[in-house]
Design a protein around this motif. Structure first.
Motif, PDB file in Angstrom:
ATOM      1  N   HIS A  99       0.938   9.213 -85.815  1.00 37.91           N
ATOM      2  CA  HIS A  99       0.632   8.070 -86.661  1.00 37.91           C
ATOM      3  C   HIS A  99       0.878   8.425 -88.116  1.00 37.91           C
ATOM      4  O   HIS A  99       0.492   9.485 -88.587  1.00 37.91           O
ATOM      5  CB  HIS A  99      -0.838   7.653 -86.500  1.00 37.91           C
ATOM      6  CG  HIS A  99      -1.182   7.225 -85.112  1.00 37.91           C
ATOM      7  ND1 HIS A  99      -0.430   6.322 -84.404  1.00 37.91           N
ATOM      8  CD2 HIS A  99      -2.199   7.590 -84.292  1.00 37.91           C
ATOM      9  CE1 HIS A  99      -0.979   6.126 -83.211  1.00 37.91           C
ATOM     10  NE2 HIS A  99      -2.037   6.881 -83.129  1.00 37.91           N
TER      11      HIS A  99
ATOM     12  N   LYS B 294      -7.162   9.176 -86.475  1.00 34.64           N
ATOM     13  CA  LYS B 294      -7.720   7.940 -87.016  1.00 34.64           C
ATOM     14  C   LYS B 294      -8.807   8.251 -88.040  1.00 34.64           C
ATOM     15  O   LYS B 294      -9.454   9.307 -87.982  1.00 34.64           O
ATOM     16  CB  LYS B 294      -8.293   7.088 -85.880  1.00 34.64           C
ATOM     17  CG  LYS B 294      -7.236   6.581 -84.906  1.00 34.64           C
ATOM     18  CD  LYS B 294      -7.862   5.717 -83.832  1.00 34.64           C
ATOM     19  CE  LYS B 294      -6.790   5.185 -82.872  1.00 34.64           C
ATOM     20  NZ  LYS B 294      -7.376   4.340 -81.815  1.00 34.64           N
TER      21      LYS B 294
ATOM     22  N   ASP C  35     -12.051   9.497 -86.669  1.00 31.54           N
ATOM     23  CA  ASP C  35     -12.039  10.889 -86.209  1.00 31.54           C
ATOM     24  C   ASP C  35     -12.107  11.861 -87.384  1.00 31.54           C
ATOM     25  O   ASP C  35     -12.685  12.947 -87.279  1.00 31.54           O
ATOM     26  CB  ASP C  35     -10.787  11.168 -85.371  1.00 31.54           C
ATOM     27  CG  ASP C  35     -10.857  10.502 -84.000  1.00 31.54           C
ATOM     28  OD1 ASP C  35     -11.974  10.144 -83.577  1.00 31.54           O
ATOM     29  OD2 ASP C  35      -9.799  10.341 -83.361  1.00 31.54           O
TER      30      ASP C  35
ATOM     31  N   SER D  10      -4.660   3.522 -91.817  1.00 27.08           N
ATOM     32  CA  SER D  10      -5.480   2.403 -91.358  1.00 27.08           C
ATOM     33  C   SER D  10      -6.236   2.766 -90.094  1.00 27.08           C
ATOM     34  O   SER D  10      -5.935   3.747 -89.416  1.00 27.08           O
ATOM     35  CB  SER D  10      -4.592   1.186 -91.087  1.00 27.08           C
ATOM     36  OG  SER D  10      -3.624   1.493 -90.112  1.00 27.08           O
ATOM     37  N   GLU D  11      -7.220   1.956 -89.740  1.00 28.04           N
ATOM     38  CA  GLU D  11      -8.063   2.243 -88.574  1.00 28.04           C
ATOM     39  C   GLU D  11      -7.286   2.225 -87.268  1.00 28.04           C
ATOM     40  O   GLU D  11      -7.672   2.854 -86.297  1.00 28.04           O
ATOM     41  CB  GLU D  11      -9.218   1.229 -88.494  1.00 28.04           C
ATOM     42  CG  GLU D  11     -10.267   1.417 -89.572  1.00 28.04           C
ATOM     43  CD  GLU D  11     -11.054   2.711 -89.433  1.00 28.04           C
ATOM     44  OE1 GLU D  11     -11.007   3.331 -88.366  1.00 28.04           O
ATOM     45  OE2 GLU D  11     -11.716   3.095 -90.406  1.00 28.04           O
ATOM     46  N   ASP D  12      -6.154   1.484 -87.233  1.00 30.90           N
ATOM     47  CA  ASP D  12      -5.378   1.459 -86.000  1.00 30.90           C
ATOM     48  C   ASP D  12      -4.361   2.584 -85.945  1.00 30.90           C
ATOM     49  O   ASP D  12      -3.539   2.646 -85.032  1.00 30.90           O
ATOM     50  CB  ASP D  12      -4.671   0.112 -85.818  1.00 30.90           C
ATOM     51  CG  ASP D  12      -3.586  -0.128 -86.861  1.00 30.90           C
ATOM     52  OD1 ASP D  12      -3.392   0.738 -87.736  1.00 30.90           O
ATOM     53  OD2 ASP D  12      -2.939  -1.187 -86.785  1.00 30.90           O
ATOM     54  N   GLY D  13      -4.438   3.523 -86.929  1.00 34.89           N
ATOM     55  CA  GLY D  13      -3.524   4.655 -86.924  1.00 34.89           C
ATOM     56  C   GLY D  13      -2.161   4.342 -87.462  1.00 34.89           C
ATOM     57  O   GLY D  13      -1.296   5.200 -87.502  1.00 34.89           O
TER      58      GLY D  13
END
Length: 293
Positions: free
Chosen positions: A3, A52, A55, A80-83
């Motif tokens: 990501h 993420k 994490d 971003s939170e969605d990687g």
């Protein structure tokens, strides 16, 4: 899955590895604390795998990092939170090399872009026909469908200039950029009109460096400086080569290139005079009557 830009994954991994060592933990001990396999910790620390934001926070808790500024910086490196794996350019993954995807990702996240161009109009300012001519010259032999897709990507990137919170773009263009007849007279005339229109946007500062300025630091080649919200620690310089891109993150490199950009701005025409200069050169590219639409 990887990501985000590789340059930021490596930076984040190195920072997390240093914090783990400072906390006196091994990668195996860290894995047990957060409930992961040790190989996941290793992949993150070497930048081979993305992570993420949630994490990153988990790891920082395990390392007992309480500095809010440091935590915010490292979380922002994760993206971003969605990687970041489902942005618009994901549909073009099979066509775009990793270095180009990294570049687009940085561009999309930046709050400011400073670019120096000595040969062609910057991608964020290109018209579709100009972009098509540049693409054919740079990667000759591609089928028309792939060329069209690459042009779509180039134009889609320009959404960062039209979003509700647009990127601030500062561009210094060598006079050669304006005089080089890319795509023929009609394409160049349209491109220069487009340049003049975009240059009038409040978040765009366009300056021309005329031949009369003589030698300047920009002769060493084009470059882009990306800056990001809240901190300069994430700034990145990108140097493009024929088959690869070089990403510079060291503070010394960033200072050298930002100083060079400031110097070029001082030597360039003012934005107002640059518009007049572009209008004057537009007459050189005026297409014959038979080509006008």
């Amino acid at each position: 899955m990887k990501h985000g830009p590789a340059v930021r994954r490596r930076r984040l991994g190195a920072e997390l590895r240093a914090l783990r060592a400072r906390a006196g933990l091994t990668s195996g001990e860290t894995a047990r604390l957060v409930g992961w396999h040790q190989s996941k910790v290793s992949r993150i620390e070497t930048g081979r795998s993305g992570v993420k934001p949630a994490d990153v926070r988990l790891l920082l808790d395990a390392f007992e990092v309480s500095d809010d500024a440091l935590r915010d910086l490292l979380v922002s490196l994760a993206g971003s939170e969605d990687g970041g794996g489902r942005h618009w350019w994901h549909a073009y993954r099979s066509l775009l090399p990793p270095a180009y995807r990294d570049f687009i990702s940085l561009e999309a996240q930046a709050c400011r872009v400073r670019t120096v161009e000595t040969s062609v109009v910057p991608g964020l300012l290109q018209t579709p026909d100009y972009a098509r001519a540049v693409t054919r010259a740079a990667v000759g032999g591609l089928p028309d469908g792939q060329v069209d897709a690459l042009v779509e990507v180039r134009i889609a990137r320009q959404d960062v200039l039209r979003s509700p919170s647009p990127v601030r773009l500062s561009a210094v263009l060598d006079e050669a950029v304006l005089r080089r007849r890319v795509g023929g007279p009609r394409v160049m005339a349209e491109q220069l009109r487009h340049l003049a229109a975009v240059a009038r946007l409040p978040h765009v500062r366009l300056q021309v460096l005329p031949f009369a300025s003589g030698e300047h630091v920009g002769l060493t080649g084009p470059f882009v400086v990306f800056s990001f919200p809240n901190t300069s620690d994430l700034d990145v310089v990108v140097l493009d080569h024929l088959t690869s891109s070089l990403y510079l993150e060291r503070k010394e490199d960033l200072k050298a290139y930002t100083d060079a950009f400031t110097s070029l701005q001082r030597h360039a025409l003012s934005p107002e005079d640059s518009l007049d200069f572009i209008a004057g050169i537009a007459g050189v590219h005026r297409p014959p009557d038979s080509e006008r639409t």
